[in-house]
Design a protein around this motif. Sequence first.
Motif, PDB file in Angstrom:
ATOM      1  N   ARG A  41       0.833  -1.205   0.000  1.00  0.00           N
ATOM      2  CA  ARG A  41       0.000   0.000   0.000  1.00  0.00           C
ATOM      3  C   ARG A  41       0.870   1.259   0.000  1.00  0.00           C
ATOM      4  O   ARG A  41       0.570   2.229  -0.691  1.00  0.00           O
ATOM      5  N   GLU A  42       1.939   1.217   0.795  1.00  0.00           N
ATOM      6  CA  GLU A  42       2.849   2.365   0.843  1.00  0.00           C
ATOM      7  C   GLU A  42       3.456   2.646  -0.531  1.00  0.00           C
ATOM      8  O   GLU A  42       3.708   3.797  -0.891  1.00  0.00           O
ATOM      9  N   ARG A  43       3.678   1.597  -1.289  1.00  0.00           N
ATOM     10  CA  ARG A  43       4.246   1.748  -2.631  1.00  0.00           C
ATOM     11  C   ARG A  43       3.186   2.100  -3.673  1.00  0.00           C
ATOM     12  O   ARG A  43       3.478   2.227  -4.858  1.00  0.00           O
ATOM     13  N   GLY A  44       1.928   2.216  -3.186  1.00  0.00           N
ATOM     14  CA  GLY A  44       0.848   2.591  -4.092  1.00  0.00           C
ATOM     15  C   GLY A  44       0.384   1.465  -4.989  1.00  0.00           C
ATOM     16  O   GLY A  44      -0.328   1.682  -5.969  1.00  0.00           O
ATOM     17  N   LEU A  45       0.774   0.235  -4.652  1.00  0.00           N
ATOM     18  CA  LEU A  45       0.417  -0.908  -5.488  1.00  0.00           C
ATOM     19  C   LEU A  45      -0.904  -1.545  -5.082  1.00  0.00           C
ATOM     20  O   LEU A  45      -1.581  -2.175  -5.886  1.00  0.00           O
ATOM     21  N   ILE A 214       0.492   5.379   6.179  1.00  0.00           N
ATOM     22  CA  ILE A 214       0.518   4.690   4.883  1.00  0.00           C
ATOM     23  C   ILE A 214       0.297   5.684   3.742  1.00  0.00           C
ATOM     24  O   ILE A 214       1.006   5.653   2.727  1.00  0.00           O
ATOM     25  N   LEU A 215      -0.676   6.584   3.919  1.00  0.00           N
ATOM     26  CA  LEU A 215      -0.964   7.584   2.884  1.00  0.00           C
ATOM     27  C   LEU A 215       0.234   8.514   2.662  1.00  0.00           C
ATOM     28  O   LEU A 215       0.544   8.882   1.525  1.00  0.00           O
ATOM     29  N   LYS A 216       0.916   8.874   3.759  1.00  0.00           N
ATOM     30  CA  LYS A 216       2.079   9.759   3.641  1.00  0.00           C
ATOM     31  C   LYS A 216       3.195   9.067   2.872  1.00  0.00           C
ATOM     32  O   LYS A 216       3.862   9.681   2.021  1.00  0.00           O
ATOM     33  N   GLU A 217       3.411   7.779   3.157  1.00  0.00           N
ATOM     34  CA  GLU A 217       4.439   7.024   2.441  1.00  0.00           C
ATOM     35  C   GLU A 217       4.109   6.946   0.949  1.00  0.00           C
ATOM     36  O   GLU A 217       4.997   7.055   0.096  1.00  0.00           O
ATOM     37  N   GLN A 218       2.802   6.767   0.648  1.00  0.00           N
ATOM     38  CA  GLN A 218       2.379   6.728  -0.751  1.00  0.00           C
ATOM     39  C   GLN A 218       2.729   8.033  -1.453  1.00  0.00           C
ATOM     40  O   GLN A 218       3.285   8.034  -2.560  1.00  0.00           O
ATOM     41  N   GLU A 222       5.476   8.858  -4.424  1.00  0.00           N
ATOM     42  CA  GLU A 222       5.049   9.423  -5.711  1.00  0.00           C
ATOM     43  C   GLU A 222       5.915  10.620  -6.114  1.00  0.00           C
ATOM     44  O   GLU A 222       5.750  11.178  -7.195  1.00  0.00           O
ATOM     45  N   GLY A 223       6.821  11.019  -5.200  1.00  0.00           N
ATOM     46  CA  GLY A 223       7.743  12.108  -5.516  1.00  0.00           C
ATOM     47  C   GLY A 223       7.236  13.498  -5.196  1.00  0.00           C
ATOM     48  O   GLY A 223       7.817  14.496  -5.622  1.00  0.00           O
ATOM     49  N   LYS A 224       6.162  13.571  -4.402  1.00  0.00           N
ATOM     50  CA  LYS A 224       5.626  14.882  -4.034  1.00  0.00           C
ATOM     51  C   LYS A 224       6.543  15.537  -2.992  1.00  0.00           C
ATOM     52  O   LYS A 224       7.038  14.853  -2.098  1.00  0.00           O
ATOM     53  N   PRO A 225       6.765  16.852  -3.098  1.00  0.00           N
ATOM     54  CA  PRO A 225       7.621  17.544  -2.114  1.00  0.00           C
ATOM     55  C   PRO A 225       7.011  17.531  -0.722  1.00  0.00           C
ATOM     56  O   PRO A 225       5.786  17.525  -0.561  1.00  0.00           O
ATOM     57  N   GLU A 226       7.873  17.490   0.280  1.00  0.00           N
ATOM     58  CA  GLU A 226       7.468  17.379   1.686  1.00  0.00           C
ATOM     59  C   GLU A 226       6.486  18.477   2.090  1.00  0.00           C
ATOM     60  O   GLU A 226       5.554  18.242   2.847  1.00  0.00           O
ATOM     61  N   ILE A 228       4.120  19.968   0.520  1.00  0.00           N
ATOM     62  CA  ILE A 228       2.699  19.824   0.145  1.00  0.00           C
ATOM     63  C   ILE A 228       2.154  18.422   0.448  1.00  0.00           C
ATOM     64  O   ILE A 228       0.970  18.168   0.303  1.00  0.00           O
ATOM     65  N   ALA A 229       3.060  17.543   0.879  1.00  0.00           N
ATOM     66  CA  ALA A 229       2.648  16.159   1.182  1.00  0.00           C
ATOM     67  C   ALA A 229       1.572  16.116   2.259  1.00  0.00           C
ATOM     68  O   ALA A 229       0.596  15.359   2.155  1.00  0.00           O
ATOM     69  N   GLU A 230       1.726  16.945   3.310  1.00  0.00           N
ATOM     70  CA  GLU A 230       0.781  16.923   4.431  1.00  0.00           C
ATOM     71  C   GLU A 230      -0.637  17.287   3.976  1.00  0.00           C
ATOM     72  O   GLU A 230      -1.605  16.659   4.389  1.00  0.00           O
TER      73      GLU A 230
END
Length: 304
Positions: A41-45, A214-218, A222-226, A228-230
């Motif tokens: 899930r963390e890997r978005g798979l 888990i959502l934060k790891e996803q 995905e390469g989103k900057p820290e 805007i991740a929150e």
Amino acid sequence: MAFTAQDVKALREKTGVGMMECKKALTETDGDMEKAVELLRERGLAAAAKKSGRIAAEGIVTAYTNEAGNVGVVIEVNSETDFVAKNEEFKKFVAVVAKVVADNNPADVDALLEMKPEGSSDTVADMVREKILVIGENIKIRRFARYEGKVVTYVHGDGRIGVMVNMDASDEVAKTDAYKSAAKDVAMQVAAAFPLYLKEEDIPADVLEKEKFILKEQVINEGKPENIAEKIVMGKLKKYMQDVCLMDQVYIKDSSLSVTKFLEAASKEAGGDIGVKAFVRFERGEGLEKREDNFADEVAGMIK
């Protein structure tokens, strides 16, 4: 911790992810199934599984409401084959057991097994043993739930899913057609949309924290900057809560409404408040592994 090919297969069935990725995940987590699901899930798979476990065992889920309409029961009884589950005698037996639950309010399955149906000298355990001997197949009373008050039940798919909802309304409101229709629709919502909780406040803090992690790891993967991740995570978390909380879910009959808004409209029509106190949803064989017979071995066994 070692793992087998069956573990890889089970992880694939739980997550829908390819065999190789499942094998990698189990390798990295030393065969820990729960951690492997989280890793995928963390890997978005893998998408969030509302309830893990392969739905495979046979049997039936049924519901019962007493004549007064103030006691309801939903119960699951498992058998080894769907052939037995479709048998009318088996269905009658399950109905009798459901009534025992309604009449006697047992604390658990063990207590239920010691009880006797009205007018019978046999206990429920005696009846189970008798059915096993006659049918030649293992039968097990797995679980039940019982509510008192204003209850509505719904069974879907010839005993595949059973739902019971404990409604909240005055006696006068409960007499109206608007209430009866709304209560039935809420039960169907639970069957179709698979909520896990009644409202947001009911979600345990540790479940929310785990989901947030888990959502934060996803998002990070995905390469989103820290910075805007929150914000992205909070948006996804809100969507998760909407999906798993009955009152926040999109109403299945009108996507412009939530279940809360639907009940507000029904309350106006009924002339008084209509709410939900609790609900339960059983799906046949949830989390149980089905017995897998090898056809060649079965034929060989018959010849012997």
